[in-house]
Design an enzyme around this catalytic site. Structure first.
Site, PDB file in Angstrom:
ATOM      1  N   LYS A 293      45.104  53.459  39.000  1.00  0.00           N
ATOM      2  CA  LYS A 293      44.914  52.800  37.883  1.00  0.00           C
ATOM      3  C   LYS A 293      45.123  53.273  36.692  1.00  0.00           C
ATOM      4  O   LYS A 293      45.078  54.453  36.572  1.00  0.00           O
ATOM      5  CB  LYS A 293      43.212  52.512  38.031  1.00  0.00           C
ATOM      6  CG  LYS A 293      42.858  51.184  37.163  1.00  0.00           C
ATOM      7  CD  LYS A 293      43.103  49.794  37.717  1.00  0.00           C
ATOM      8  CE  LYS A 293      42.674  48.588  36.852  1.00  0.00           C
ATOM      9  NZ  LYS A 293      43.125  47.315  37.587  1.00  0.00           N
TER      10      LYS A 293
ATOM     11  N   THR B   4      46.256  34.521  46.431  1.00  0.00           N
ATOM     12  CA  THR B   4      44.938  35.042  46.651  1.00  0.00           C
ATOM     13  C   THR B   4      43.875  34.179  47.441  1.00  0.00           C
ATOM     14  O   THR B   4      43.141  34.584  48.307  1.00  0.00           O
ATOM     15  CB  THR B   4      44.242  35.554  45.483  1.00  0.00           C
ATOM     16  OG1 THR B   4      45.133  36.432  44.733  1.00  0.00           O
ATOM     17  CG2 THR B   4      42.920  36.104  45.284  1.00  0.00           C
TER      18      THR B   4
ATOM     19  N   GLY C 162      39.701  29.901  42.092  1.00  0.00           N
ATOM     20  CA  GLY C 162      38.865  28.716  42.695  1.00  0.00           C
ATOM     21  C   GLY C 162      39.188  27.376  42.963  1.00  0.00           C
ATOM     22  O   GLY C 162      38.943  26.799  43.831  1.00  0.00           O
TER      23      GLY C 162
HETATM   24  P1  NAD Z   1      40.066  32.489  36.033  1.00  0.00           P
HETATM   25  O1  NAD Z   1      39.676  33.425  34.635  1.00  0.00           O
HETATM   26  O2  NAD Z   1      41.116  31.775  36.169  1.00  0.00           O
HETATM   27  O3  NAD Z   1      38.668  31.930  36.595  1.00  0.00           O
HETATM   28  C1  NAD Z   1      37.234  32.065  36.407  1.00  0.00           C
HETATM   29  C2  NAD Z   1      36.537  30.789  36.224  1.00  0.00           C
HETATM   30  O4  NAD Z   1      34.982  31.266  36.077  1.00  0.00           O
HETATM   31  C3  NAD Z   1      36.808  30.131  34.902  1.00  0.00           C
HETATM   32  O5  NAD Z   1      36.958  28.798  34.943  1.00  0.00           O
HETATM   33  C4  NAD Z   1      35.313  30.145  34.116  1.00  0.00           C
HETATM   34  O6  NAD Z   1      35.023  29.208  33.419  1.00  0.00           O
HETATM   35  C5  NAD Z   1      34.419  30.316  35.247  1.00  0.00           C
HETATM   36  N1  NAD Z   1      33.271  30.993  35.068  1.00  0.00           N
HETATM   37  C6  NAD Z   1      32.917  32.204  34.137  1.00  0.00           C
HETATM   38  N2  NAD Z   1      31.718  32.362  34.369  1.00  0.00           N
HETATM   39  C7  NAD Z   1      31.054  31.524  35.174  1.00  0.00           C
HETATM   40  C8  NAD Z   1      29.618  31.340  35.376  1.00  0.00           C
HETATM   41  N3  NAD Z   1      28.673  32.078  34.916  1.00  0.00           N
HETATM   42  N4  NAD Z   1      29.494  30.349  36.429  1.00  0.00           N
HETATM   43  C9  NAD Z   1      30.521  29.517  36.719  1.00  0.00           C
HETATM   44  N5  NAD Z   1      31.729  29.623  36.366  1.00  0.00           N
HETATM   45  C10 NAD Z   1      32.059  30.596  35.505  1.00  0.00           C
HETATM   46  O7  NAD Z   1      39.844  34.078  37.038  1.00  0.00           O
HETATM   47  P2  NAD Z   1      40.647  33.670  38.464  1.00  0.00           P
HETATM   48  O8  NAD Z   1      42.138  34.282  38.147  1.00  0.00           O
HETATM   49  O9  NAD Z   1      40.413  32.440  39.112  1.00  0.00           O
HETATM   50  O10 NAD Z   1      40.075  35.127  39.193  1.00  0.00           O
HETATM   51  C11 NAD Z   1      38.567  34.694  39.876  1.00  0.00           C
HETATM   52  C12 NAD Z   1      38.219  36.010  40.052  1.00  0.00           C
HETATM   53  O11 NAD Z   1      38.879  36.535  41.282  1.00  0.00           O
HETATM   54  C13 NAD Z   1      37.803  37.051  39.071  1.00  0.00           C
HETATM   55  O12 NAD Z   1      36.728  37.898  39.346  1.00  0.00           O
HETATM   56  C14 NAD Z   1      39.174  38.086  39.481  1.00  0.00           C
HETATM   57  O13 NAD Z   1      38.851  39.249  39.013  1.00  0.00           O
HETATM   58  C15 NAD Z   1      39.151  37.873  40.836  1.00  0.00           C
HETATM   59  N6  NAD Z   1      40.828  38.016  41.468  1.00  0.00           N
HETATM   60  C16 NAD Z   1      41.485  37.001  41.214  1.00  0.00           C
HETATM   61  C17 NAD Z   1      42.839  37.438  41.572  1.00  0.00           C
HETATM   62  C18 NAD Z   1      43.885  36.492  41.497  1.00  0.00           C
HETATM   63  O14 NAD Z   1      44.894  36.458  41.980  1.00  0.00           O
HETATM   64  N7  NAD Z   1      43.821  35.755  40.055  1.00  0.00           N
HETATM   65  C19 NAD Z   1      42.997  38.332  42.627  1.00  0.00           C
HETATM   66  C20 NAD Z   1      42.149  39.100  42.979  1.00  0.00           C
HETATM   67  C21 NAD Z   1      40.747  38.901  42.599  1.00  0.00           C
END
Ligand code: NAD
Length: 377
Positions: free
Chosen positions: A80, A146, A181
């Site tokens: 990292k 993912t 999601g």
């Molecule tokens: P994103 O930013 O696109 O989506 C996150 C969503 O969560 C947003 O729509 C936001 O409004 C919502 N949110 C924030 N706080 C909230 C709360 N208190 N209650 C309900 N909803 C809430 O992120 P993403 O790319 O979808 O990633 C989601 C998670 O998965 C993150 O923790 C990220 O680190 C992890 N992750 C993502 C990937 C990837 O491929 N994108 C890979 C590994 C891990």
């Protein structure tokens, strides 16, 4: 902080402090373990309050990458990098100086985009080095992969808990309808699951309600839904003293990073409540599998084949947890350690592991990766 004691205690191989006086760059590259292969880890830019905070973050996150790759059974090591700066301090000179440090490592460390770096920033870094893969914000990004990995993990968990393959009628609460999601909701809906969802953004909940007939709930009510499975796909630290007692779900399986507020305490709290927790870094490894395949020459079929490693790993973790009466978090760490030990036994010294694994990666990195081709001007 006792530097060598800390680094040795966490098992790091190499930590580089990068400084460039012209651009005021201060960065730390932490290479945790290369027993399985070339160290991969994205670069985060953050205005750390102290240098100790920056170092701790780099050490902790790089070790997490090693465990993630080991549990996903893919031949990469963990690393990292953190650049200590406020996003407003970003400029091409700083990014290029960082790129030169990455290049000096000659592919022992391959990086990508993390918090506060944009595709344009990555392009700037790529002016100085080819050892960069993945772009979070490129069309679709790794999110669909993912989400597919999370779906496979969910299927493994329900097969283990209820000896059932089928998601038909399964009640699933999804927290966060962002990139991952939303895709997960689509996959679950297509397989007959009944969705309960929340997000801070009403436009996102409305869309998921319309498309997948989801029931929208208030964000603070998502934990107590009467569901079979809870899928955190938003923030970290959502599994804690306040939320775990509210859970009615028997399985927790979601993409969010660092879901446990305190890894030790809260993993055991879930274990005591007989809630089957899929360790976040195991179930969300689809993103890493995606960038690993970009590095070696992207073939979709290979990515989907490797996504099955997520369910295989989880089933082994559940079994270890059950047999040894330990949390699934602890079982995942043990699985990772065992795989690292056996890789070390095969490859011997650090040097030989680099020599064997890197030339292949390097050749393919330049020739085959669509992302690298896209990034390099
Ligand atoms: P994103 O930013 O696109 O989506 C996150 C969503 O969560 C947003 O729509 C936001 O409004 C919502 N949110 C924030 N706080 C909230 C709360 N208190 N209650 C309900 N909803 C809430 O992120 P993403 O790319 O979808 O990633 C989601 C998670 O998965 C993150 O923790 C990220 O680190 C992890 N992750 C993502 C990937 C990837 O491929 N994108 C890979 C590994 C891990």
């Amino acid at each position: 902080m006792k530097l060598f004691e800390t680094v040795t205690g966490m098992g790091h191989e190499q930590v580089l402090f990068c400084h460039d006086s012209a651009s005021h760059l201060r960065a730390i590259i932490a290479i945790h373990d290369t027993s399985l292969g070339t160290a991969m880890g994205a670069t985060r830019l953050w205005p750390y309050v102290s240098e100790i905070d920056a170092l701790s973050d780099a050490l902790r996150l790089s070790r997490g990458m090693t465990y993630k790759a080991a549990c996903a059974n893919i031949p990469v090591g963990g690393a990292k990098a953190v650049i200590i700066a406020h996003p407003s301090e970003k400029n091409p000179e700083l990014l290029r100086a960082y790129g030169r440090f990455v290049h000096r490592l000659q592919g022992q460390f391959v990086t990508g985009q993390d918090v506060n770096l944009t595709p344009d920033d990555v392009r700037e870094i790529c002016c100085e080095t080819q050892y960069v893969v993945g772009q979070e914000e490129k069309a679709g990004g790794p999110a669909p992969v993912t989400a597919m990995g999370v779906l496979l993990g969910i299927q493994a968990a329900i097969a283990y808990r209820w000896q059932q393959e089928n998601l038909e009628g399964m009640r699933v609460a999804v927290q966060g309808l962002g990139n991952v999601g939303h895709h997960l909701c689509q996959y679950l809906h297509e397989r007959g699951a009944k969705l309960y969802v929340c997000d801070l953004d009403p436009a996102k909940t409305e869309e998921v309600k319309r498309r997948y007939q989801a029931t929208v709930v208030e964000p603070q009510e998502i934990y107590s839904q009467d569901v079979d499975l809870f899928s955190p796909c938003a923030l970290g630290s959502v599994l804690n003293d306040a939320t775990i007692p509210q859970l009615k779900a028997q399985i927790v399986a979601g993409a969010a990073n660092n879901q446990l507020e305190n890894e030790l305490i809260h993993s055991y709290l879930l274990h005591e409540k007989n809630i089957l927790y899929c360790p976040d870094y195991v179930i969300n490894a689809g993103g890493l599998i995606n960038v690993y395949n970009e590095m070696i020459g992207y073939k979709e079929a290979k990515v989907f084949q490797q996504l099955n490693n997520i369910s295989d790993g989880l089933l082994q973790i559940f079994e270890r947890s059950n047999l040894n009466n330990i949390s699934t978090h602890q079982a995942a760490q043990n699985l990772a350690e065992d795989r690292l030990k056996s890789a070390r036994a095969k490859t011997g010294s650090l040097k030989s592991s680099h020599n064997k694994l890197f030339p292949q990666v390097k050749r393919e990195l330049f020739n085959n990766s669509p992302v690298v081709r896209q990034l390099i001007p």
